[in-house]
Design an enzyme around this catalytic site. Structure first.
Site: not given
Length: 374
Positions: A14, A149, A214, A229, A154, A358, A17, A156, A152, A225
């Protein structure tokens, strides 16, 4: 990495982005200190297998090298090559940057053969329970690790602290949070504690224009979403060895979470995002009424997820919070905020807050997991 320790051979699947950002971050680590060798890249169409003797090193060249590769994307062939490296006593990690269920279904196989798996892909950990159980079993049998990690929050730190809290004997009472950057942005702008404000449909439209939603905003407003999580956190609490048995439900999948969708019933099943946004203003008055009721109580609306261990509940939906609550005072933009209510962190919870979406922060979360293997 110590001088005597083997490097970790990294294969990346993958290169969108998040994948591209991860590759650039990984290759930006100075050569003299990096614990990694980037040996393989796989896009939706091609694979570039450089191997351990000639790892990829250029952050400016890898895209051209992958584009010019004659080898098609073939995860079966990639698996064979990585298993061969494990057989040579090499340390191997595969990073899945996709959101593919097909790729996620291969995790048990990779782990079984001693290939560590690092991923921001939520599918394996929030989908069918059988796949999650197979991942746990394969990891236990081989000793290979799976690290997720970035599934959930990103970048953090959410999963690692939770693992440590449970493993060190703390008792989790409740986890509650604004887990969706999209929902965070929408309600930070729609519900500010005042009676007036922009219409709900206009806020959702701006969120889509800014790239927070989205392509079809219903895919955010359905709450799935957040449910994914919550499923990941709930299963983690239940799977980490602890002297305290978990009271949480054994979720068959994220669909088992009590999720209150924000999609008006009349708009269910609308095929395109544009048509959905065109119809959404029909329901602005209903959302405005909710905002008015909340502000009259000196509260704001927030879409939250809750893992309530004490009461054995996992749920997601729209809730009202006092204007002096952290969910009202601390959030901005598309931030996430998660509160850990535990026996040790009581009466004031442990709070994790910051950008929860992001490519840069998500890739950082993935790279952080890779560094845990070093």
């Amino acid at each position: 990495m110590s001088a005597s320790q083997q490097p970790i051979l990294v294969a990346v699947v993958g290169v969108g982005l998040v994948g591209s950002e991860l590759i650039n971050q990984l290759l930006s680590i100075p050569k003299q200190v990096t614990p990694f060798k980037l040996i393989s890249l796989t896009s939706s169409k091609r694979t570039l297998f450089a191997g351990k003797e000639n790892p990829l090193q250029s952050a400016t060249q890898w895209k051209d090298d992958l584009a010019s590769s004659a080898s098609p994307a073939d995860l079966k062939d990639l698996t064979t090559k990585l298993v061969d490296l494990v057989g040579q006593k090499e340390r191997v990690a595969l990073v899945d940057n996709t959101s593919s269920e097909e790729v996620a279904s291969l995790y048990p196989t990779w782990l079984k053969y001693g290939i560590n798996v690092v991923t921001p892909n939520k599918k394996a950990f929030s989908g069918e329970k059988e796949l999650f159980d197979a991942i746990l079993e394969a990891s236990r049998e081989s000793g290979a690790k799976f690290l997720n990690e970035a599934t959930v929050g990103a970048g953090l730190p959410v999963i690692a602290p939770l693992k440590e809290l449970v493993a060190t004997g703390d008792k989790i009472k409740k986890i509650e949070g604004v887990f969706s950057g999209t929902m965070s942005y929408i309600f930070n702008n729609f519900s500010t504690g005042s009676l007036d404000g922009p219409t709900f449909s206009s806020v959702v439209s701006v969120a889509k224009e800014k790239g927070y939603t989205e392509p079809h905003p219903a895919d955010d407003l359905n709450g799935f979403d957040v449910a994914r999580k919550l499923t990941i956190l709930s299963r983690l609490i239940s799977s980490v060895p602890s002297s305290v048995p978990s009271t949480l439900p054994a979720l068959q999948s994220f669909a088992s979470v009590q999720t209150a969708s924000l999609i008006p019933s009349a708009l269910e099943g609308i095929p395109t995002g544009d048509e959905f946004l065109n119809r959404l203003p029909e329901f602005d008055q209903e959302f405005a009424k909710l905002r008015t009721e909340a502000s009259q109580e000196n509260k704001v609306l927030r879409f939250v997820g809750v893992v309530d261990v004490e009461n054995g509940q996992v749920k997601a939906g729209l809730e009202k919070y006092s204007v002096d609550h952290p969910f009202a005072t601390s959030l901005g933009g598309s931030d996430n905020i998660i509160l850990f209510h535990t026996e040790r962190y009581s009466p004031r919870p442990l709070i994790v807050q910051g950008s929860g979406a992001g490519a840069a922060v998500t890739a950082m979360g993935v790279l952080g997991d890779l560094l845990k293997l070093a």
